[in-house]
Design a protein around this motif. Structure first.
Motif, mmCIF file in Angstrom:
data_model
loop_
_atom_site.group_PDB
_atom_site.id
_atom_site.type_symbol
_atom_site.label_atom_id
_atom_site.label_comp_id
_atom_site.label_asym_id
_atom_site.label_seq_id
_atom_site.Cartn_x
_atom_site.Cartn_y
_atom_site.Cartn_z
ATOM 1 N N SER A 1 0.830 -1.212 0.000
ATOM 2 C CA SER A 1 0.000 0.000 0.000
ATOM 3 C C SER A 1 0.863 1.259 0.000
ATOM 4 N N ILE A 2 1.932 1.268 0.786
ATOM 5 C CA ILE A 2 2.815 2.431 0.828
ATOM 6 C C ILE A 2 3.479 2.645 -0.527
ATOM 7 N N ASP A 3 3.907 1.552 -1.163
ATOM 8 C CA ASP A 3 4.511 1.676 -2.497
ATOM 9 C C ASP A 3 3.519 2.268 -3.489
ATOM 10 N N GLU A 4 2.274 1.829 -3.434
ATOM 11 C CA GLU A 4 1.263 2.349 -4.365
ATOM 12 C C GLU A 4 0.977 3.823 -4.113
ATOM 13 N N VAL A 5 0.884 4.204 -2.843
ATOM 14 C CA VAL A 5 0.605 5.617 -2.528
ATOM 15 C C VAL A 5 1.772 6.493 -2.949
#
Length: 313
Positions: free
Chosen positions: A199-203
């Motif tokens: 999720s952090i990578d996507e954000v």
């Protein structure tokens, strides 16, 4: 969430609990022997056949399965779980005595798992760590593969026997909770950390992050104010599922550490074929699981403004 949607979710929750209770009742009834015979037909008690028959009649063990099912279901609805075959104690009393220990273990393990998951995810996605960040990314895969009973034994061996940091005999309540909490939290934190990392990578790849960075915001500010806030939403569902699984993990953990709780009660009930206790444990675990996930569904609109706007549209 609108009122019809809430009523639909509540109806689904009730249906899940009914199906769970029915399946558990059928499976326990299919066992080749029952707890009444296992407990009272022992030659050591020297009970006559007439006395055993009266005991079976008191427990309703010879009633048709449909009557047993409906009677037990009515008892569960009213909070009457019947009596333990092994001890004769009301099952509700056994559950009430065992539940606080398991709740304390589950809540402390869940909070520690959240801290571990966020810590691992932040370290793994921080660019300044370089190769160390790549190494940290592989930690969740290792942590999730650790068997709970093996991890518990290793922690006892290292932290108690080798280093003497946590006593096993004469420990305070806080000390007695430390190792079981760590044993349960490590495998639980792994899948949550994996979801957070993705999720952090996507954000980080979203255009608004680039815009915030172009305005001169520091990486720490971006992480705390923008990235984590948006990355936590996908992890919320996983957190609810993991909290529901904590009861199952507590069974093994409490057995390893000899803690009094629902886990130890379940182990004793399995050993003694104590069907009323087992049925109550299954239903209570399913109820907690359903309630936690229902709470997660209700929290989504609170945390995500887009869902609130969709509900008002």
């Amino acid at each position: 969430m609108t009122r019809p949607e809430l009523l639909r979710r509540l109806g689904q929750a009730v249906l899940v609990l009914l199906i769970t209770y029915t399946l558990a009742f059928i499976l326990l009834s299919a066992l080749p022997s029952d707890g009444v015979m296992a407990r009272y037909a022992s030659p050591d008690l020297a009970l006559s056949a007439a006395e055993i028959e009266r005991i079976r009649d008191a427990y309703g063990a010879d009633d048709p399965l449909v009557l047993q099912y409906l009677g037990a279901l009515g008892g569960f609805v009213t909070g009457n779980y019947g009596y333990s075959v092994q001890t004769g104690t009301p099952v509700s009393t056994l559950i009430r005595e065992a539940l606080p220990g398991t709740v304390a273990l589950s809540v402390s393990a869940f909070l520690l798992a959240l801290v571990l998951a966020v810590f691992i995810a932040v370290l793994a996605t921080t660019r300044t760590f370089g190769w160390l960040g790549d190494l940290i990314r592989s930690l969740p895969a290792l942590m999730v593969s650790l068997p709970t009973f093996w991890l518990g034994i290793v922690l006892i061996q290292i932290l108690s026997f080798q280093l003497g940091l946590v006593p096993l005999i004469g420990a305070t309540p806080a000390q007695a909770l430390l190792l079981p909490t760590l044993t349960l939290a490590v495998p639980i934190s792994a899948p949550l950390a994996q979801v957070l990392i993705r999720s952090i990578d996507e954000v980080h790849r979203q255009p608004f992050i680039q815009a915030v960075r172009a305005r001169g915001a520091g990486e720490a500010w971006i992480l705390g104010r923008n990235v984590l806030r948006n990355a936590l939403l996908p992890a919320l569902t996983m957190a609810g599922l993991l909290f529901g699984e904590l009861v199952g993990g507590a069974v093994v953990t409490e057995a390893v550490y000899g803690r009094a709780g629902i886990g130890q009660l379940t182990v004793q009930a399995v050993a003694n074929r104590d069907t009323p206790v087992l049925l109550a444990v299954v239903v209570i675990a399913a109820t907690l699981y359903v309630l936690i996930n229902l709470l997660v569904d209700l929290l989504y609109p609170v945390l995500d403004p887009r869902l609130r706007r969709k509900a008002r549209a």
